[in-house]
Motif scaffolding. Structure first.
Motif, PDB file in Angstrom:
ATOM      1  N   TYR A  75      38.737  39.230  42.684  1.00 14.65           N
ATOM      2  CA  TYR A  75      37.315  38.885  42.540  1.00 14.65           C
ATOM      3  C   TYR A  75      36.415  40.115  42.401  1.00 14.65           C
ATOM      4  CZ  TYR A  75      32.879  36.462  43.295  1.00 14.65           C
ATOM      5  OH  TYR A  75      31.602  35.950  43.153  1.00 14.65           O
ATOM      6  N   TYR A  76      36.689  41.156  43.224  1.00 16.56           N
ATOM      7  CA  TYR A  76      35.820  42.331  43.220  1.00 16.56           C
ATOM      8  C   TYR A  76      36.386  43.507  42.427  1.00 16.56           C
ATOM      9  CZ  TYR A  76      33.327  40.003  47.048  1.00 16.56           C
ATOM     10  OH  TYR A  76      32.612  39.104  47.801  1.00 16.56           O
ATOM     11  N   LEU A  78      38.869  43.448  39.693  1.00 15.63           N
ATOM     12  CA  LEU A  78      39.076  43.276  38.256  1.00 15.63           C
ATOM     13  C   LEU A  78      37.819  43.502  37.414  1.00 15.63           C
ATOM     14  CD1 LEU A  78      41.609  40.309  37.967  1.00 15.63           C
ATOM     15  CD2 LEU A  78      42.043  42.760  37.853  1.00 15.63           C
ATOM     16  N   PRO A  79      36.607  43.157  37.908  1.00 13.99           N
ATOM     17  CA  PRO A  79      35.417  43.461  37.104  1.00 13.99           C
ATOM     18  C   PRO A  79      35.275  44.943  36.756  1.00 13.99           C
ATOM     19  CG  PRO A  79      34.850  41.869  38.791  1.00 13.99           C
ATOM     20  CD  PRO A  79      36.264  42.308  39.066  1.00 13.99           C
ATOM     21  N   SER A  80      35.846  45.829  37.593  1.00 12.02           N
ATOM     22  CA  SER A  80      35.817  47.259  37.264  1.00 12.02           C
ATOM     23  C   SER A  80      36.626  47.567  36.013  1.00 12.02           C
ATOM     24  CB  SER A  80      36.371  48.080  38.438  1.00 12.02           C
ATOM     25  OG  SER A  80      35.623  47.864  39.608  1.00 12.02           O
ATOM     26  N   GLY A  82      36.724  45.367  33.551  1.00  8.94           N
ATOM     27  CA  GLY A  82      36.126  44.531  32.506  1.00  8.94           C
ATOM     28  C   GLY A  82      36.577  43.091  32.513  1.00  8.94           C
ATOM     29  N   VAL A  83      37.312  42.677  33.556  1.00  5.59           N
ATOM     30  CA  VAL A  83      37.801  41.298  33.658  1.00  5.59           C
ATOM     31  C   VAL A  83      36.999  40.597  34.744  1.00  5.59           C
ATOM     32  CG1 VAL A  83      39.783  39.816  34.084  1.00  5.59           C
ATOM     33  CG2 VAL A  83      40.102  42.026  32.961  1.00  5.59           C
ATOM     34  N   ARG A  84      36.218  39.593  34.358  1.00  5.72           N
ATOM     35  CA  ARG A  84      35.355  38.909  35.309  1.00  5.72           C
ATOM     36  C   ARG A  84      35.666  37.413  35.350  1.00  5.72           C
ATOM     37  NH1 ARG A  84      31.140  42.179  36.804  1.00  5.72           N
ATOM     38  NH2 ARG A  84      30.895  44.062  35.535  1.00  5.72           N
ATOM     39  N   ASP A  86      34.612  33.682  37.667  1.00  2.00           N
ATOM     40  CA  ASP A  86      33.754  33.123  38.702  1.00  2.00           C
ATOM     41  C   ASP A  86      34.594  32.906  39.963  1.00  2.00           C
ATOM     42  OD1 ASP A  86      35.255  30.771  38.356  1.00  2.00           O
ATOM     43  OD2 ASP A  86      33.765  29.860  37.034  1.00  2.00           O
ATOM     44  N   ASN A  87      33.923  32.485  41.048  1.00  2.00           N
ATOM     45  CA  ASN A  87      34.654  32.394  42.318  1.00  2.00           C
ATOM     46  C   ASN A  87      35.749  31.330  42.288  1.00  2.00           C
ATOM     47  OD1 ASN A  87      32.842  30.273  42.255  1.00  2.00           O
ATOM     48  ND2 ASN A  87      32.005  30.618  44.300  1.00  2.00           N
ATOM     49  N   SER A  90      38.660  32.807  40.177  1.00  2.62           N
ATOM     50  CA  SER A  90      39.280  33.893  40.939  1.00  2.62           C
ATOM     51  C   SER A  90      40.134  33.350  42.076  1.00  2.62           C
ATOM     52  CB  SER A  90      38.202  34.821  41.507  1.00  2.62           C
ATOM     53  OG  SER A  90      37.479  35.461  40.494  1.00  2.62           O
TER      54      SER A  90
END
Length: 218
Positions: A75-76, A78-80, A82-84, A86-87, A90
């Motif tokens: 959740y926290y 993977l966005p680093s 570039g993979v996002r 939602d909860n 995730s």
């Protein structure tokens, strides 16, 4: 104390919504993890070192990582990269990937002790590997591993409680919300415990049914 449980009763819609979300995400994760586990099991039994090594690395990696930390990464972290997600996505992805490793290892252990005669007969009749696994190996594998797979499904239900950290509105999140607004920690959390227990009893009943089917086949 009775007044505290009265507050929880007044908030029953929130608890039941959390219970429903827990049941849905746990069921979806259990089905998806079992499917992935079935796909991974032949790789764990493969005689090709590269295939076996990759599958073993994944399974051992997941089994050695705490689920809470893995959920944080999905959740926290993977966005680093570039993979996002939602909860909900995730949470489902974390539960599925994490528990697929356990499902695969359970099935591998059950496969290792299966009698060789039916498999050798399938090979003698010229069954392709995929059909051999699907028709000859997998059905008795699932029946014999049923109780352990049931235990893992119960573990999935318990793991889902960690998803409160990513604000997924499951049962623990609902109980925490009631406790934070009304300060009735014992009543809120003990009610959640009994609701989790109810879900696990449903799994146990299903496992018992599978056990009776397996016993009838012997």
């Amino acid at each position: 104390m009775i007044h505290d449980f009265g507050i929880v009763w007044d908030e029953r819609a929130l608890l039941l919504s959390g219970l429903a979300n827990t049941a849905v995400i746990s069921t979806l994760a259990a089905i998806a993890a079992l499917i992935l586990g079935c796909l991974l099991t032949p790789a764990l039994m493969s005689k090709q070192r590269a295939v076996f090594g990759a599958a073993r690395l994944f399974v051992d990696g997941m089994r050695c990582v705490p689920f809470l930390l893995f959920a944080y990464i999905v959740y926290y972290g993977l966005p680093s990269l570039g993979v996002r997600f939602d909860n909900w996505t995730s949470g489902l992805a974390a539960l599925t990937i994490y528990n697929a490793a356990y499902m695969a290892e359970i099935l591998r252990g059950a496969w290792a002790v299966q009698p060789r005669e039916p498999i050798e007969a399938g090979i003698a009749f010229g069954f392709p590997e995929i059909r051999l696994f699907r028709r000859i190996i997998l059905p008795p594998l699932l029946l014999s591993a049923g109780p352990v797979l049931g235990n893992q499904m119960i573990q999935i239900i318990k793991d889902s409680a960690f998803l409160t950290i990513i604000a997924l509105p499951e049962l623990t999140h609902a109980a925490s919300s009631i406790q934070s607004r009304h300060y009735v920690p014992f009543a809120a959390f003990i009610t959640a415990v009994f609701l989790y227990w109810g879900l696990c009893l449903v799994i146990e009943a299903g496992v018992s049914s599978i056990g009776r089917v397996a016993e009838a086949r012997r």
